[in-house]
Design an enzyme around this catalytic site. Structure first.
Site, PDB file in Angstrom:
ATOM      1  N   GLU A 352       1.804  -7.162   3.566  1.00 22.00           N
ATOM      2  CA  GLU A 352       1.244  -7.500   2.250  1.00 22.00           C
ATOM      3  C   GLU A 352       1.402  -9.011   2.065  1.00 22.00           C
ATOM      4  O   GLU A 352       2.465  -9.563   2.343  1.00 22.00           O
ATOM      5  CB  GLU A 352       1.962  -6.743   1.136  1.00 22.00           C
ATOM      6  CG  GLU A 352       1.575  -7.174  -0.270  1.00 22.00           C
ATOM      7  CD  GLU A 352       2.426  -6.488  -1.336  1.00 22.00           C
ATOM      8  OE1 GLU A 352       2.773  -5.296  -1.148  1.00 22.00           O
ATOM      9  OE2 GLU A 352       2.774  -7.138  -2.338  1.00 22.00           O
ATOM     10  N   GLU A 357       2.656 -14.233  -7.732  1.00 22.71           N
ATOM     11  CA  GLU A 357       3.243 -13.276  -8.669  1.00 22.71           C
ATOM     12  C   GLU A 357       3.976 -14.082  -9.732  1.00 22.71           C
ATOM     13  O   GLU A 357       4.567 -15.116  -9.447  1.00 22.71           O
ATOM     14  CB  GLU A 357       4.223 -12.336  -7.968  1.00 22.71           C
ATOM     15  CG  GLU A 357       3.568 -11.328  -7.054  1.00 22.71           C
ATOM     16  CD  GLU A 357       4.579 -10.361  -6.457  1.00 22.71           C
ATOM     17  OE1 GLU A 357       4.667  -9.215  -6.933  1.00 22.71           O
ATOM     18  OE2 GLU A 357       5.288 -10.775  -5.514  1.00 22.71           O
TER      19      GLU A 357
END
Length: 543
Positions: A352, A357
């Site tokens: 991933e 974020e």
């Protein structure tokens, strides 16, 4: 009074009665029969020098007996301080004459004046102790210190120049030709979410493996295009079904559930030698039941998650997104990538890539609030072993949130290295070289437990390269999550109203709505992730 006064005419002063008498002149003292100018001062009475004051007695100015105070001038008298005889002070007719005398007075000699001492400096206590280093012989040790200082400065400058040169010469740059895969400026909603649009909406309620508290919908109030921008907006579920339904007595089936499209193998799983549809996973992803006794509730927040799966994906190249992050407690915006095909197995075996974020909590939040953005890679040999702690970093703004303005987030990805940054390469979130295998990088244990039984840990990338598992095609995802139980929001930080280990964490979060919802802006531009554009390139040669 000056002795040089010579009248210009012979008009006599008016006579004043009393004790006043005409000032004595030389003619009054001349022998009888001698004729001369009555107002001419005798030569013998002239001063020998213009700097020597005339000798004059108080009797020349006034008649009558002299008093002790009406004697000669004191020796310390000055031109600006001449004692005034008492007889003159008592007779007004002499005041004008006294004024004239003062104005024409000649300074006293230096012998009779007092010389004032020169003002001393308050900065130097003793002038004899003033330092004069230029008169002294230089100290050899001082010379050495002098030359050493300049030598160190020159060495530092030379070292900085050499370091800059090698950093420039060895800078990691992707010099491969790039071909455009996707370019979306959000000018039309049909071009974004239509049948052949650039993005898919994911519709799901299962928390996406992180225990997230939102459901993602296809509703236009959660994801829409307006005025050339994409908006991903979290809203309250109670706005559509009421607050009581959230906590008790309601079965909620989400409209347009995409479980079949987003799950690997369209939701089919293999158990032993049999392939079955994952009914349990489907129910969890597409419906929820609220029951006060059981403590289960319907997801209290609705949001959106969109992806380019089946539309645009790359293996090596560049991704660039210009966006503004949302603000509000427990909001979790993300721009990230997942593998198109899980070649090495389910997450995190196939990897991933997190381009960004963040957290919506304000900048005083002690676990990195909205003034932080983080980039990372997730990878591991099993679902419980994730090497993300070996491959993550962040960028911080000291005094402002990443929700205050649009910023550009970029991924550069080759088979030798991967870099994530914000605005420019000096603001690097993650810079990692693929210089050793990821299984070696992770320093995983040799043995793990499958239940009570120890099992030797196998390397799922044993036949790969140093870049494996990040050597496959990945697609792009944009979403705004809310809360979760995976540790992204650490316990007991920032008045967090739930515990990750709680069986009813989502309910605890929903019950604290009066605490966190006021921090969510009422203005959609501040509550939403707002995206200006998205671009993706791949290496034109496919390598």
């Amino acid at each position: 009074m000056s002795d040089n006064i010579t009248p210009t005419h012979n008009k006599q002063r008016p006579h004043v009665s009393g004790t006043e008498s005409r000032p004595t002149t030389a003619s009054s003292l001349a022998p009888e029969g001698h004729t001369s100018d009555p107002f001419k001062t005798p030569d013998s009475s002239r001063p020998s020098s213009r700097h020597q004051p005339s000798k004059m007695s108080i009797s020349d100015l006034s008649s009558g007996p002299r008093t002790p105070t009406e004697g000669v001038f004191p020796t310390n008298a000055t031109p600006n301080h001449i004692p005034i005889p008492r007889s003159i002070l008592t007779n007004p007719s002499h005041i004008s004459m006294l004024t004239s005398a003062r104005s024409s007075a000649v300074p006293l000699s230096s012998a009779t004046s007092r010389k004032l001492p020169r003002m001393k400096s308050h900065m130097i206590s003793d002038r004899s102790q003033i330092s004069k280093p230029w008169t002294q012989t230089p100290d050899a040790r001082n010379k050495i210190a002098y030359f050493l200082t300049y030598a160190v400065v020159l060495i530092g400058l030379a070292g900085g120049i050499v370091q800059c040169y090698f950093n420039y010469a060895n800078a990691q740059l992707d010099k491969s030709p790039l071909c455009l895969v996707m370019e979306e400026y959000f000018d039309s909603e049909d071009a974004v979410f239509g049948e052949n649009g650039s993005f898919n909406r994911e519709v799901n309620m299962d928390g996406f493996g992180n225990g997230q508290f939102e459901m993602t919908t296809a509703f236009r109030n959660n994801s829409f295009v307006k005025d050339g921008f994409l908006y991903i907006v979290p809203t309250l579920t109670s706005d559509s079904i009421g607050n009581d339904a959230i906590f008790d007595g309601t079965v909620y089936n989400i409209t347009g559930c995409t479980f079949n499209q987003t799950r690997p193998n369209n939701g089919f799983i293999t158990k032993g030698d049999v392939t079955l549809f994952d009914e349990e996973g489907y129910v969890k992803a597409c419906s929820a039941v609220s029951n006060r006794t059981a403590g289960t509730i319907i997801n209290p927040v609705q949001s959106a998650r969109i992806n380019t799966k089946g539309k645009s994906s790359i293996r090596y190249g560049r991704v660039e997104i210009k966006a503004k992050m949302p603000t509000g407690d427990w909001l979790w915006p993300a721009i990230w990538m997942l593998p198109k095909d899980e070649v090495y197995g389910p997450w995190p075996l196939s990897g991933e890539i997190d381009i960004l974020e963040s957290r919506g909590n304000n900048i005083r939040y002690t676990a990195r609030g909205s003034n932080y953005v983080q980039g990372s890679l997730n990878w591991g040999p099993t679902q419980i072993l994730n090497g993300v702690s070996k491959s993550y970093s962040w960028w911080q703004e000291r005094r402002k949130s990443f929700g205050s303005e649009f910023r550009t987030y970029a991924l550069e990805w080759t088979d030798k290295w991967l870099r994530i940054y914000v605005d420019n390469r000096l603001h690097t979130l993650l810079d990692i070289k693929f210089d050793k295998p990821f299984f070696e990088r992770g320093e995983f244990p040799e043995v793990i437990f499958d239940g009570p039984n120890p099992v030797a840990l196998k390397n799922p990338w044993i036949n790969g390269t140093n870049v494996t598992p990040f050597d496959q095609e990945f697609y792009l995802i944009l979403n705004v999550a809310v809360g979760g139980t995976n540790g992204w929001f650490p316990d007991v930080q920032g008045d967090k109203p739930w515990l990750d280990a709680s069986q009813n964490a989502m309910r605890d979060f929903a019950l604290a709505q009066s605490q966190w919802y006021p921090t969510w802006p009422t203005n959609v531009e501040d509550r939403a992730m707002v995206v200006d554009y998205v671009k993706m390139w791949k290496h034109c040669d496919g390598n």
